[in-house]
Design a protein around this motif. Structure first.
Motif, PDB file in Angstrom:
ATOM      1  N   ASP A 106     -86.942 -52.282  27.176  1.00  0.00           N
ATOM      2  CA  ASP A 106     -88.268 -52.837  27.468  1.00  0.00           C
ATOM      3  C   ASP A 106     -89.142 -51.889  28.281  1.00  0.00           C
ATOM      4  O   ASP A 106     -90.234 -52.256  28.693  1.00  0.00           O
ATOM      5  CB  ASP A 106     -88.122 -54.175  28.216  1.00  0.00           C
ATOM      6  N   ILE A 107     -88.646 -50.686  28.535  1.00  0.00           N
ATOM      7  CA  ILE A 107     -89.510 -49.706  29.226  1.00  0.00           C
ATOM      8  C   ILE A 107     -89.484 -48.383  28.472  1.00  0.00           C
ATOM      9  O   ILE A 107     -88.596 -48.119  27.667  1.00  0.00           O
ATOM     10  CB  ILE A 107     -89.077 -49.464  30.700  1.00  0.00           C
ATOM     11  N   ASP A 108     -90.485 -47.576  28.765  1.00  0.00           N
ATOM     12  CA  ASP A 108     -90.597 -46.249  28.167  1.00  0.00           C
ATOM     13  C   ASP A 108     -89.966 -45.256  29.146  1.00  0.00           C
ATOM     14  O   ASP A 108     -90.039 -45.451  30.355  1.00  0.00           O
ATOM     15  CB  ASP A 108     -92.092 -45.948  27.995  1.00  0.00           C
ATOM     16  N   ALA A 109     -89.341 -44.205  28.617  1.00  0.00           N
ATOM     17  CA  ALA A 109     -88.745 -43.212  29.507  1.00  0.00           C
ATOM     18  C   ALA A 109     -89.167 -41.817  29.079  1.00  0.00           C
ATOM     19  O   ALA A 109     -89.276 -41.525  27.894  1.00  0.00           O
ATOM     20  CB  ALA A 109     -87.233 -43.327  29.490  1.00  0.00           C
ATOM     21  N   LEU A 110     -89.439 -40.999  30.084  1.00  0.00           N
ATOM     22  CA  LEU A 110     -89.850 -39.620  29.817  1.00  0.00           C
ATOM     23  C   LEU A 110     -88.902 -38.712  30.592  1.00  0.00           C
ATOM     24  O   LEU A 110     -88.732 -38.875  31.798  1.00  0.00           O
ATOM     25  CB  LEU A 110     -91.294 -39.447  30.310  1.00  0.00           C
ATOM     26  N   TYR A 111     -88.244 -37.812  29.862  1.00  0.00           N
ATOM     27  CA  TYR A 111     -87.276 -36.917  30.510  1.00  0.00           C
ATOM     28  C   TYR A 111     -87.839 -35.505  30.509  1.00  0.00           C
ATOM     29  O   TYR A 111     -88.062 -34.916  29.448  1.00  0.00           O
ATOM     30  CB  TYR A 111     -85.935 -36.956  29.777  1.00  0.00           C
ATOM     31  N   ILE A 112     -88.078 -34.971  31.667  1.00  0.00           N
ATOM     32  CA  ILE A 112     -88.616 -33.609  31.787  1.00  0.00           C
ATOM     33  C   ILE A 112     -87.608 -32.781  32.587  1.00  0.00           C
ATOM     34  O   ILE A 112     -87.318 -33.129  33.736  1.00  0.00           O
ATOM     35  CB  ILE A 112     -89.984 -33.613  32.509  1.00  0.00           C
ATOM     36  N   PRO A 113     -87.078 -31.710  32.009  1.00  0.00           N
ATOM     37  CA  PRO A 113     -86.143 -30.872  32.773  1.00  0.00           C
ATOM     38  C   PRO A 113     -86.917 -30.013  33.772  1.00  0.00           C
ATOM     39  O   PRO A 113     -86.954 -28.778  33.683  1.00  0.00           O
ATOM     40  CB  PRO A 113     -85.462 -30.031  31.688  1.00  0.00           C
ATOM     41  N   ALA A 114     -87.539 -30.679  34.713  1.00  0.00           N
ATOM     42  CA  ALA A 114     -88.546 -30.026  35.552  1.00  0.00           C
ATOM     43  C   ALA A 114     -87.958 -28.926  36.429  1.00  0.00           C
ATOM     44  O   ALA A 114     -88.556 -27.842  36.556  1.00  0.00           O
ATOM     45  CB  ALA A 114     -89.258 -31.071  36.413  1.00  0.00           C
ATOM     46  N   SER A 115     -86.798 -29.181  37.043  1.00  0.00           N
ATOM     47  CA  SER A 115     -86.230 -28.164  37.935  1.00  0.00           C
ATOM     48  C   SER A 115     -85.863 -26.910  37.147  1.00  0.00           C
ATOM     49  O   SER A 115     -86.093 -25.785  37.596  1.00  0.00           O
ATOM     50  CB  SER A 115     -85.003 -28.711  38.658  1.00  0.00           C
ATOM     51  N   GLU A 116     -85.304 -27.108  35.944  1.00  0.00           N
ATOM     52  CA  GLU A 116     -84.936 -25.979  35.090  1.00  0.00           C
ATOM     53  C   GLU A 116     -86.183 -25.198  34.664  1.00  0.00           C
ATOM     54  O   GLU A 116     -86.230 -23.974  34.758  1.00  0.00           O
ATOM     55  CB  GLU A 116     -84.210 -26.541  33.870  1.00  0.00           C
ATOM     56  N   LEU A 117     -87.198 -25.924  34.217  1.00  0.00           N
ATOM     57  CA  LEU A 117     -88.446 -25.282  33.800  1.00  0.00           C
ATOM     58  C   LEU A 117     -89.070 -24.509  34.966  1.00  0.00           C
ATOM     59  O   LEU A 117     -89.614 -23.413  34.789  1.00  0.00           O
ATOM     60  CB  LEU A 117     -89.443 -26.327  33.292  1.00  0.00           C
ATOM     61  N   ALA A 118     -88.995 -25.096  36.155  1.00  0.00           N
ATOM     62  CA  ALA A 118     -89.565 -24.436  37.334  1.00  0.00           C
ATOM     63  C   ALA A 118     -88.827 -23.124  37.594  1.00  0.00           C
ATOM     64  O   ALA A 118     -89.460 -22.065  37.752  1.00  0.00           O
ATOM     65  CB  ALA A 118     -89.465 -25.354  38.545  1.00  0.00           C
ATOM     66  N   ASN A 119     -87.502 -23.174  37.576  1.00  0.00           N
ATOM     67  CA  ASN A 119     -86.718 -21.953  37.837  1.00  0.00           C
ATOM     68  C   ASN A 119     -86.960 -20.882  36.776  1.00  0.00           C
ATOM     69  O   ASN A 119     -87.114 -19.705  37.089  1.00  0.00           O
ATOM     70  CB  ASN A 119     -85.221 -22.298  37.913  1.00  0.00           C
ATOM     71  N   GLU A 120     -87.039 -21.287  35.516  1.00  0.00           N
ATOM     72  CA  GLU A 120     -87.258 -20.324  34.418  1.00  0.00           C
ATOM     73  C   GLU A 120     -88.610 -19.637  34.508  1.00  0.00           C
ATOM     74  O   GLU A 120     -88.778 -18.521  34.027  1.00  0.00           O
ATOM     75  CB  GLU A 120     -87.194 -21.048  33.068  1.00  0.00           C
ATOM     76  N   ASN A 121     -89.570 -20.333  35.095  1.00  0.00           N
ATOM     77  CA  ASN A 121     -90.938 -19.795  35.112  1.00  0.00           C
ATOM     78  C   ASN A 121     -91.368 -19.242  36.467  1.00  0.00           C
ATOM     79  O   ASN A 121     -92.559 -19.072  36.724  1.00  0.00           O
ATOM     80  CB  ASN A 121     -91.917 -20.886  34.668  1.00  0.00           C
ATOM     81  N   GLY A 122     -90.390 -18.991  37.308  1.00  0.00           N
ATOM     82  CA  GLY A 122     -90.726 -18.452  38.627  1.00  0.00           C
ATOM     83  C   GLY A 122     -91.475 -19.457  39.486  1.00  0.00           C
ATOM     84  O   GLY A 122     -92.324 -19.085  40.303  1.00  0.00           O
ATOM     85  N   LEU A 123     -91.189 -20.733  39.265  1.00  0.00           N
ATOM     86  CA  LEU A 123     -91.928 -21.791  39.975  1.00  0.00           C
ATOM     87  C   LEU A 123     -90.985 -22.672  40.797  1.00  0.00           C
ATOM     88  O   LEU A 123     -91.208 -23.878  40.929  1.00  0.00           O
ATOM     89  CB  LEU A 123     -92.691 -22.659  38.965  1.00  0.00           C
ATOM     90  N   THR A 124     -89.943 -22.058  41.333  1.00  0.00           N
ATOM     91  CA  THR A 124     -88.995 -22.829  42.134  1.00  0.00           C
ATOM     92  C   THR A 124     -89.745 -23.564  43.249  1.00  0.00           C
ATOM     93  O   THR A 124     -90.584 -22.959  43.927  1.00  0.00           O
ATOM     94  CB  THR A 124     -87.925 -21.892  42.729  1.00  0.00           C
ATOM     95  N   GLY A 125     -89.465 -24.850  43.367  1.00  0.00           N
ATOM     96  CA  GLY A 125     -90.185 -25.664  44.366  1.00  0.00           C
ATOM     97  C   GLY A 125     -91.385 -26.384  43.780  1.00  0.00           C
ATOM     98  O   GLY A 125     -92.027 -27.176  44.468  1.00  0.00           O
ATOM     99  N   PHE A 126     -91.686 -26.127  42.515  1.00  0.00           N
ATOM    100  CA  PHE A 126     -92.862 -26.756  41.902  1.00  0.00           C
ATOM    101  C   PHE A 126     -92.484 -27.760  40.806  1.00  0.00           C
ATOM    102  O   PHE A 126     -93.312 -28.144  39.996  1.00  0.00           O
ATOM    103  CB  PHE A 126     -93.812 -25.697  41.329  1.00  0.00           C
ATOM    104  N   ALA A 127     -91.206 -28.165  40.811  1.00  0.00           N
ATOM    105  CA  ALA A 127     -90.759 -29.131  39.794  1.00  0.00           C
ATOM    106  C   ALA A 127     -91.590 -30.419  39.879  1.00  0.00           C
ATOM    107  O   ALA A 127     -91.903 -31.038  38.861  1.00  0.00           O
ATOM    108  CB  ALA A 127     -89.280 -29.445  39.991  1.00  0.00           C
ATOM    109  N   ASN A 128     -91.959 -30.783  41.107  1.00  0.00           N
ATOM    110  CA  ASN A 128     -92.748 -32.015  41.264  1.00  0.00           C
ATOM    111  C   ASN A 128     -94.101 -31.901  40.570  1.00  0.00           C
ATOM    112  O   ASN A 128     -94.607 -32.875  40.020  1.00  0.00           O
ATOM    113  CB  ASN A 128     -92.911 -32.356  42.749  1.00  0.00           C
TER     114      ASN A 128
END
Lengths: 177, 353
Positions: A106-128
């Motif tokens: 009954d709810i929608d879910a969105l999964y974003i591998p944000a911490s991984e994406l942040a680390n891969e793109n030189g954006l550690t600490g910007f997962a939020n």
């Protein structure tokens, strides 16, 4: 119309920042808004959460049991808040840090591998901020441009790198959804 | 157009105090109100004022007494255990007929209690802060906007009636952020402080600020004179908000953050046809007795909702004077009642009518 949101994760992930930025952008849209943080020893680690209510009406309670949207950035927060999301609502997860999926239909879910994406793109600490990009695209609460202008607007020119990183992170999340 | 700013309740108090011309702040840190000190430490020097972190709450309140005695707008702030420490000084301030602002951003008690929001200092604020026959004007904000506007109002009221005023908030209001518009304040004309002990180069008779009267007749006279002013405050300065009370069978009574939770619960219950409303006292002393008495005369039931074990409910029962049943719903220890809990209580009462 009223939208209630809970942001939750570990101290240091920028949970309070995400909530504040969302509240600030809503205020600039002319909406009524409340931002209620958890307070105490969170800034030294442990769990951190905040509640944001955005409304065209006068806002009663700033604290919310069942939110329309839960943004969760660690497993304990997923376990605590995913079951509470209102039917028809949305849960957004940092799937790098949460290896569970919602089994609610009954709810929608969105999964974003944000911490991984942040680390891969030189954006550690910007997962939020990557998560925020996904949040605004998915909910349509704000346009990309208005959210970005408030996100980077208060950063001084002397910290151009910070501005750039915020913008890059927001775009990654936005484009992903 | 006036600019709205997104601010924490604690910061809004601090900025409003500066706007109101307060130049002296004396504090000692305690969660959940330390942002007041933090904010004023930055801002006070820029407006030519003083923000001083004292060595203890006891020092801070007595420094506030000193600045107030010299005729300046002065304030102190703390949270529950700190207010207990300040009680002695507050009594001296009341006994010396001095105006000042005392902010209590309440947390759970007794003892060190906890750091989460509470309303369990209602008795203390309205009955028992310090020894002796005394009253404080007690204002209870319910939004960040009111944290600011009632701070300004508290200074004006204190100056008008030469007595201390307390802003009674809680940790949730102190920590939460909401838009504030500082241009919305009304300012009152306040009397000159001809009584101030502020140095005059021998040009007039000296003023003495004192709370000691060895002769009991003199002390009684000074108290009677003070109680005349208290009577005037009770007559003129009662503030409250009514929310959907006109046709209400059940009227909730709640102040501060709890009143907002009640509003949400009322809106939800109204959607199902339950006639329910809210009376929100804004002044806890003077208490809105008259309006509550008249509401109790036409409602079928009252429901007091508080974040303590039931303190304001005594005032509600006194005002209702037996005209209708007075129910009570409470959470305490830092727990905030949920909208659902309050709504369920409303439904339970509605079913029993």
């Amino acid at each position: 119309m009223t939208t209630t949101m809970i942001f939750a994760g570990s101290g240091g992930q920028g949970i309070q920042f995400s909530g504040k930025q969302t509240a600030k952008t809503a205020m600039h849209q002319g909406k009524n808004v409340t931002f209620l943080p958890s307070y105490g020893p969170e800034m030294r680690g442990g769990t951190s959460n905040c509640t944001v209510v955005i409304s065209d009406e006068e806002i009663g309670s700033p604290s919310v049991t069942s939110p329309d949207v839960a943004v969760v950035m660690n497993l304990p927060s997923f376990d605590k808040f995913e079951p509470r999301v209102k039917a028809g609502g949305l849960v957004i997860c940092d799937s790098t840090l949460i290896d569970k999926k919602s089994d609610r239909e009954d709810i929608d879910a969105l999964y974003i591998p944000a911490s991984e994406l942040a680390n891969e793109n030189g954006l550690t600490g910007f997962a939020n901020v990557i998560i925020l990009g996904g949040l605004i695209k998915k909910t349509g609460l704000f346009t990309y441009d208005e959210f970005l202008s408030l996100l980077t607007g208060s950063i001084p020119e002397s910290r151009a790198a910070l501005k750039e990183k915020n913008e890059k992170a927001l775009k990654i999340g936005y484009d992903l959804v | 157009m006036a600019q709205k700013v997104l601010m924490k309740g604690n910061e809004a108090i601090a900025e409003a105090a500066i706007n109101a011309g307060c130049l002296y702040y004396f504090g000692y840190p305690i969660t959940p109100q330390t942002e007041i000190s933090e904010y004023l430490a930055k801002r006070m020097p820029k407006v030519g004022g003083l923000c001083l972190q004292a060595e203890s709450e006891v020092s801070a309140i007595n420094m506030t007494l000193g600045a107030a005695a010299a005729g300046s707008r002065a304030m102190t702030s703390s949270s529950s255990p700190g207010i207990s420490l300040k009680s002695e000084g507050i009594s001296y301030i009341a006994g010396s007929d001095l105006p000042c602002l005392i902010v209590n951003v309440q947390r759970g008690g007794p003892g060190l209690g906890g750091i989460q929001p509470s309303q369990s200092d209602y008795y203390q604020a309205t009955r028992g802060v310090g020894h002796g026959d005394l009253r404080l004007i007690v204002l209870a904000p319910s939004s960040v906007q009111e944290m600011a506007s009632l701070t300004a109002e508290a200074f004006d009221l204190a100056d008008t009636y030469r007595m201390p005023a307390m802003l009674l908030a809680d940790g949730a209001l102190g920590q939460m952020m909401e838009p504030v518009d500082f241009s919305l304040f009304e300012k009152r004309e306040v009397p000159e402080k001809a009584w101030a002990a502020n140095g005059h180069g021998g040009k007039r008779k000296k003023n003495i600020i004192n709370s000691l009267y060895i002769d009991p007749q003199e002390l009684e006279d000074s108290i009677l004179a003070r109680y005349k002013r208290y009577a005037e405050v009770e007559e003129k300065e009662v503030k409250y908000e009514e929310f959907m009370t006109d046709d209400a069978d059940i009227v909730l009574v709640a102040f501060g953050i709890t009143a907002r939770i009640c509003k949400s619960a009322i809106t939800a219950a109204r959607a199902d046809g339950i006639k329910v409303g809210l009376l929100r006292p804004i002044t806890l002393w003077p208490y809105p007795k008259k309006i509550l008495n008249s509401i109790a005369g036409r409602a079928k039931a009252l429901l007091t909702v508080e974040m303590n074990m039931g303190q304001m409910v005594d005032d509600v029962r006194l005002a209702a004077n037996g005209q209708c049943p007075v129910h009570l719903y409470t959470r305490t220890g830092g727990m905030i009642p949920s909208v659902d809990e309050v709504e369920n209580k409303i439904r339970e009462i509605a079913a029993s009518l």
